[in-house]
Design a protein around this motif. Structure first.
Motif, short mmCIF file in Angstrom:
data_model
loop_
_atom_site.label_atom_id
_atom_site.label_comp_id
_atom_site.label_asym_id
_atom_site.label_seq_id
_atom_site.Cartn_x
_atom_site.Cartn_y
_atom_site.Cartn_z
N LEU A 74 1.21 6.66 -6.88
CA LEU A 74 0.14 7.62 -7.16
C LEU A 74 0.63 9.05 -6.96
N ALA A 75 1.47 9.25 -5.94
CA ALA A 75 1.98 10.60 -5.66
C ALA A 75 2.88 11.09 -6.79
N ASP A 124 0.93 4.04 -2.86
CA ASP A 124 0.75 5.45 -2.51
C ASP A 124 1.85 6.30 -3.14
N ARG A 125 3.08 5.79 -3.10
CA ARG A 125 4.21 6.54 -3.72
C ARG A 125 4.02 6.65 -5.23
N GLN A 160 0.83 -1.20 0.00
CA GLN A 160 0.00 0.00 0.00
C GLN A 160 0.87 1.26 0.00
N GLU A 161 1.99 1.22 0.72
CA GLU A 161 2.89 2.37 0.71
C GLU A 161 3.52 2.56 -0.67
N THR A 198 -6.62 6.79 -4.88
CA THR A 198 -6.06 6.45 -3.57
C THR A 198 -5.84 4.94 -3.51
N PRO A 199 -4.92 4.48 -2.67
CA PRO A 199 -4.74 3.02 -2.54
C PRO A 199 -6.02 2.30 -2.15
N THR A 200 -6.81 2.90 -1.26
CA THR A 200 -8.04 2.26 -0.82
C THR A 200 -9.01 2.06 -1.98
#
Length: 521
Positions: A126-127, A123-124, A119-120, A235-237
């Protein structure tokens, strides 16, 4: 040992001489930095290192790590002050911390990355604003393997799948085991055609796999859901929820074993599901449609039970009792988790008031979002007064991940809870810490060691090292350790040998309704 003002050794004990394999006359007068090179500073105080780490090559023992603590000596008249230095061998502790860092990112069974790291990483990605894909894979009929050939066979099959994915796809992206029989692959700079091509390749790889147990052979097949980012979620979710939908569509078709989620599928399905669950949670909160269950926390020394963990279930309109995994993610996504935490606290305190005279305590979990609930401490104080529950019999648990995500906030909340007379616990310890350093700074009474370490104790030396280290450090800080996921008797004597006071798991006691555990109200 002691040093003069210029850092030359003036006195050294026998233990240090033996560790270095050198005589006193070789060491006295030598410069401390020359004898112990390789400074790794940790902190400074008044111009002198207060604490530092240095390597030490010890004959017969190899490379060791020593933590040095320095303090100034009283200066004699007319002479500059020297200092006294005390060194502690922390090699085993550093090895345990290094292993803990590795395990914080890895699944102990397969050694793939774990859900948290995946998930991290997502997230990276996507950022960074790149385009890519997530492939979510679930093994078909995996439950049959466990039921027909045992959990050891299921574990072996999971390792076989993980090794195959690593061998052929590690260069393509991040591969993780999310839990159970779910795997995921993160592909950056990838379009739909390339993602489909990888999914087809994965299906072919698994078709060639099989596991023989006696005369029975288990074949491997899987269903793969494919989603693209940012098209299917920002978002990851959202992305993982979309990938889950795509994976189940792949199961429904059962022909090509993969499904690429289309934008229309995603938008309509996700919106309908979110609206449904937000409304169901709202009605459940208004109508008290949640129910409490409790699971015993057993004192391993004598198998007595004085604590229970409070668990929540939700009854849907059809009357079915739902496990938290069905509704908690939607409560977290919608922000309703804070209201749910308060509902559970209020209900648990009513139960506690009824059973505390028997010496029974209750442990209640708080979500990470509740750590940012400004009114939480006041709410808890009001509910304690209204219910008549004794705060000394209440334990509030937060997860390690929530604690380190916002350390200062978590510490403040825990301090406020303890000021009310309640006890506190750190849940799932071992999966997120990069150092035991944090453990001494959090005001908690109990450390709950993550079940992934406990389950693998009988056959995993790394887990034994980590669990023993956590138990020793927890004891050093005056905190009681609780082992989670105690699912077999062989674990109990091992845990007792490590000095772990309490255990929790299906072998020691399954969750039961409050009325079954304590009788009707």
């Amino acid at each position: 040992m002691s040093q003069d003002a210029e850092g030359r050794i003036t006195l050294i004990n026998d233990y240090a001489q033996a560790a270095l394999g050198r005589r006193e006359d070789e060491l006295v007068g030598a410069h401390f930095d020359a004898v112990f090179p390789g400074l790794v500073p940790i902190g400074r105080n008044s111009g002198l290192p207060r604490e530092e780490e240095r390597p030490l090559h010890s004959p017969g023992r190899g490379e060791r790590i020593v933590a040095w603590y320095h303090a100034p000596l009283a200066a004699e008249e007319g002479r500059p002050a020297g200092r006294i230095s005390v060194g502690l061998d922390i090699t085993e502790r550093k090895a345990a911390e290094a292993r803990l860092i590795w395990l914080a990112q890895r699944d102990p069974l397969t050694e793939l990355y774990n859900r948290r790291y995946f998930q991290e990483a997502l997230d990276r990605a996507l950022a960074k604003g790149v385009h890519g894909a997530v492939l979510l894979m679930d093994l078909d009929q995996f439950r049959d393997v466990n039921e027909l050939s045992g959990h050891h066979a299921g574990d072996e099959l999971l390792r076989l799948v993980a090794g195959t994915l690593l061998d052929h796809l590690e260069h393509r992206g991040v591969i993780a085991r999310l839990g159970g029989d779910e795997f995921a692959l993160l592909l950056e700079e990838t379009d739909a055609d390339a993602a489909v091509s990888v999914a087809q390749y994965m299906v072919k790889l698994l078709e060639d796999l099989g596991l023989s147990i006696g005369e029975r052979r288990h074949r491997v097949s899987a269903s793969i859901g494919i989603v693209l980012f940012p098209e299917h979620g920002e978002t990851p979710t959202d992305l993982m929820a979309s990938a889950d939908v795509a994976m189940y569509k792949a199961k429904e078709t059962g022909v090509q074993r993969w499904h690429l989620l289309h934008a229309l599928d995603h938008a309509k399905g996700e919106l309908q599901e979110r609206v449904y669950w937000v409304e169901q949670l709202h009605q459940a909160l208004q109508g008290d449609a949640f129910e409490l269950m409790v699971q015993p926390i057993v004192r391993l020394r004598d198998r007595s039970v004085r604590h229970y963990e409070v668990l929540v279930r939700m009854r849907d309109p059809s009357g079915e009792l739902l496990l938290p995994g069905r509704f908690i993610p939607f409560a977290e996504h919608s922000g309703q988790i804070v209201q749910l935490d308060r509902w559970v606290l209020r209900a648990a305190l009513k139960v506690l008031r009824r059973v505390q005279s028997q010496g029974i305590g209750l442990a209640v979990n708080l979500s990470g979002q509740s750590l940012h609930d400004d009114g939480l401490t006041a709410f808890l104080a009001d509910e304690l007064r209204a219910s008549g529950a004794d705060p000394e019999h209440l334990i509030l648990e937060i997860t390690e991940t929530a604690a380190v995500t916002d350390f200062s906030t978590a510490r403040g909340v825990l301090e406020g809870i303890r000021a009310l007379g309640c006890q506190t616990a750190l849940d799932d310890f071992g999966v997120g810490f990069s150092s035991f350093h944090y453990l001494g700074q959090l005001p908690v009474d109990y450390i709950k060691i993550d079940g992934s370490f406990i389950r693998s104790l009988p056959h995993n030396e790394d887990s034994r090292i980590i669990v023993r280290a956590i138990a020793d450090i927890a004891a050093g800080f005056g905190k009681a350790a609780i082992a989670e996921f105690v699912d077999q008797e062989v674990l109990v004597p091992m845990l007792r040998d490590y000095g772990i006071a309490y255990g929790q798991g299906y072998h020691l006691g399954r969750p039961v309704p409050v009325e079954e555990a304590f009788g009707p109200a």
